[in-house]
Design an enzyme around this catalytic site. Structure first.
Site, mmCIF file in Angstrom:
data_model
loop_
_atom_site.group_PDB
_atom_site.id
_atom_site.type_symbol
_atom_site.label_atom_id
_atom_site.label_comp_id
_atom_site.label_asym_id
_atom_site.label_seq_id
_atom_site.Cartn_x
_atom_site.Cartn_y
_atom_site.Cartn_z
ATOM 1 C CG HIS A 205 -0.275 0.307 2.498
ATOM 2 N ND1 HIS A 205 0.470 -0.637 3.159
ATOM 3 C CD2 HIS A 205 -0.208 1.426 3.244
ATOM 4 C CE1 HIS A 205 0.958 -0.109 4.271
ATOM 5 N NE2 HIS A 205 0.567 1.151 4.356
HETATM 6 C C1 UD1 Z 1 -1.957 5.778 6.139
HETATM 7 C C2 UD1 Z 1 -0.589 6.218 6.691
HETATM 8 C C3 UD1 Z 1 0.421 5.094 6.485
HETATM 9 C C4 UD1 Z 1 -0.091 3.792 7.050
HETATM 10 C C5 UD1 Z 1 -1.461 3.469 6.466
HETATM 11 C C6 UD1 Z 1 -2.024 2.210 7.050
HETATM 12 C C7 UD1 Z 1 -0.146 8.637 6.475
HETATM 13 C C8 UD1 Z 1 0.679 9.636 5.784
HETATM 14 N N1 UD1 Z 1 -0.074 7.369 5.989
HETATM 15 O O1 UD1 Z 1 -1.790 5.580 4.753
HETATM 16 O O2 UD1 Z 1 1.614 5.449 7.141
HETATM 17 O O3 UD1 Z 1 0.807 2.760 6.736
HETATM 18 O O4 UD1 Z 1 -2.339 4.571 6.763
HETATM 19 O O5 UD1 Z 1 -3.260 1.888 6.517
HETATM 20 O O6 UD1 Z 1 -0.842 8.962 7.415
HETATM 21 N N2 UD1 Z 1 -9.204 4.934 2.285
HETATM 22 C C9 UD1 Z 1 -10.399 4.294 2.296
HETATM 23 N N3 UD1 Z 1 -10.974 3.999 3.505
HETATM 24 C C10 UD1 Z 1 -10.390 4.325 4.684
HETATM 25 C C11 UD1 Z 1 -9.155 5.007 4.647
HETATM 26 C C12 UD1 Z 1 -8.576 5.295 3.442
HETATM 27 O O7 UD1 Z 1 -10.977 3.970 1.262
HETATM 28 O O8 UD1 Z 1 -10.959 4.009 5.750
HETATM 29 C C13 UD1 Z 1 -8.575 5.217 0.973
HETATM 30 C C14 UD1 Z 1 -8.921 6.564 0.404
HETATM 31 O O9 UD1 Z 1 -8.974 6.447 -0.968
HETATM 32 C C15 UD1 Z 1 -7.744 7.412 0.788
HETATM 33 C C16 UD1 Z 1 -6.595 6.411 0.711
HETATM 34 O O10 UD1 Z 1 -7.154 5.187 1.138
HETATM 35 O O11 UD1 Z 1 -7.585 8.512 -0.029
HETATM 36 C C17 UD1 Z 1 -5.407 6.753 1.529
HETATM 37 O O12 UD1 Z 1 -5.751 6.944 2.904
HETATM 38 P P1 UD1 Z 1 -4.778 7.806 3.862
HETATM 39 O O13 UD1 Z 1 -5.284 7.773 5.247
HETATM 40 O O14 UD1 Z 1 -4.545 9.132 3.265
HETATM 41 O O15 UD1 Z 1 -3.400 7.071 3.748
HETATM 42 P P2 UD1 Z 1 -3.055 5.516 3.803
HETATM 43 O O16 UD1 Z 1 -2.525 5.097 2.486
HETATM 44 O O17 UD1 Z 1 -4.160 4.736 4.400
#
Ligand code: UD1
Length: 363
Positions: A205
């Site tokens: 991821h």
């Molecule tokens: C975040 C953390 C990362 C961690 C990861 C674990 C930061 C910078 N990154 O990354 O260090 O390893 O979490 O999961 O904080 N999304 C969903 N549902 C959710 C959450 C996210 O669909 O409940 C999707 C959305 O499209 C979103 C994308 O995932 O835009 C990224 O989510 P985000 O929280 O920005 O970063 P992660 O990649 O999850």
């Protein structure tokens, strides 16, 4: 005591770190407040995980959601400030290295509220990773640095952080792993999930492996090639859904929605090997003695290499290294110091002692 211990969680990996600390403080009747930023919001990324870990329901959910880094961090910063003013916590406890962690630490320190950082001192020395920026900044505004592995103390000393503020407490995520695997039947869980007898578990991821089309293609090609040797079970993080979707058609790749935490641990524990880019999975495999191939060029968790089962592997080398691993006897590990299931208690000891000193006017 002046105010509650206020914990801030936001993203999936925060939860298994926070759960043991909340539990240990609750058993000492310390007043606590749990704030969820809402960075993660899908049931499997948040609510079901909170339930599975036996955490209390968050007292407050800021509902921030997804967005670019600046917006996400800024919204948490803005939303949490009035809460801190209202509740006047004795200390704010933040976990790991996600955007919510940075925002909460920054809001607290500017209000002269003490900050404790759980999982302090990790360094990948790769400034292109958002987590590296977050963890460096959080460490430098924190009053208490709660460190999972001895190299964290070395990193913090090298950056001039006062050693009196640093405490080696071990890894609370391993507390959650030990407690969860102790209460489930992992083999029965794998049967329920329909996992094959022999398989590699893969998780991907990181933006570096997923966001750019060319690197995403490389990631897909590697996993598809591995699947010609041994089935690949691939629970897909929401941000990787699109990039990894084409793998659905690859023979031997079993794409799954993200797994619930106990199911994921059962799948990890039964895997012949793991291919990942996650930080937490490097630690979990080390604790379980399952071979881990980390598809990254750096790790902020080198103890998983020196003591554990982890290797950093370039995409081009994954097949060769995996073949070696599959032909070798199970990996041997020596558990890193204090990864013993009792880190939450040690963190609670430090927090309680620090608050008592502050109450006596010692801060
Ligand atoms: C975040 C953390 C990362 C961690 C990861 C674990 C930061 C910078 N990154 O990354 O260090 O390893 O979490 O999961 O904080 N999304 C969903 N549902 C959710 C959450 C996210 O669909 O409940 C999707 C959305 O499209 C979103 C994308 O995932 O835009 C990224 O989510 P985000 O929280 O920005 O970063 P992660 O990649 O999850």
């Amino acid at each position: 005591m002046t105010g509650p211990v206020l914990h801030v969680v936001g993203a999936r990996p925060n939860m298994p770190k926070a759960a043991p600390v909340l539990r240990a403080l609750a058993s000492r009747d310390v007043p606590q407040l749990l704030v969820h930023t809402g960075q993660h919001y899908d049931d499997v990324m948040s609510a079901s995980l909170i339930r599975d870990l036996g955490m209390p329901e968050p007292d407050i959910n800021l509902g921030i959601g997804s967005g670019p880094h600046g917006r996400q961090t800024g919204l948490v910063l803005q939303a949490i400030e009035p809460l801190l003013v209202e509740h006047q916590p004795a200390i704010v406890v933040v976990y790991g290295d996600v955007n919510s962690t940075l925002a909460a630490a920054l809001a607290a320190v500017k209000l002269h509220i003490a900050v404790a950082h759980v999982e302090a001192g990790l360094r990948s020395f790769d400034r292109t990773m958002p987590e590296e920026i977050n963890r460096r900044l959080v460490d430098h505004v924190s009053d208490l640095l709660l460190v999972t592995a001895p190299e964290g103390l070395v990193n913090l000393a090298a950056e001039g952080v006062d050693p009196a503020r640093c405490h080696l407490v071990g890894n609370p995520m391993i507390d959650s792993l030990v407690a969860t695997l102790g209460r489930i039947d992992a083999a029965a869980t794998r049967t329920r999930l329909g996992l094959p007898h022999d398989y590699v578990l893969a998780t991907m991821h990181r933006p570096a492996n997923i966001d750019d089309e060319q690197t995403a293609r490389t990631t897909r090609d590697v996993l598809a090639e591995v699947a010609t040797r041994i089935p690949v079970v691939l629970p897909v993080h929401p941000r990787s859904r699109v990039a990894l979707a084409h793998l659905d058609a690859a023979p031997g790749v079993l794409i799954r929605d993200p797994l619930d935490y106990p199911d994921f641990l059962a799948a990890l524990a039964g895997a012949r090997a793991v291919i990942t880019d996650s930080g937490g999975v490097q630690e979990e495999t080390t604790s379980l003695g399952v071979s881990c191939l980390t598809m990254r060029t750096t790790t902020e968790r080198p103890i998983t290499i020196t003591h554990g089962t982890n290797r950093l592997v370039a995409p081009a080398d994954v097949l060769r290294v995996l073949d070696e691993v599959l032909q070798s006897p199970p990996a041997t590990t020596s558990a890193p110091p204090l990864w013993d299931g009792r880190a939450g208690e040690r963190i609670a000891d430090v927090l309680v002692a620090t608050i008592a000193t502050a109450d006596r006017g010692g801060r």
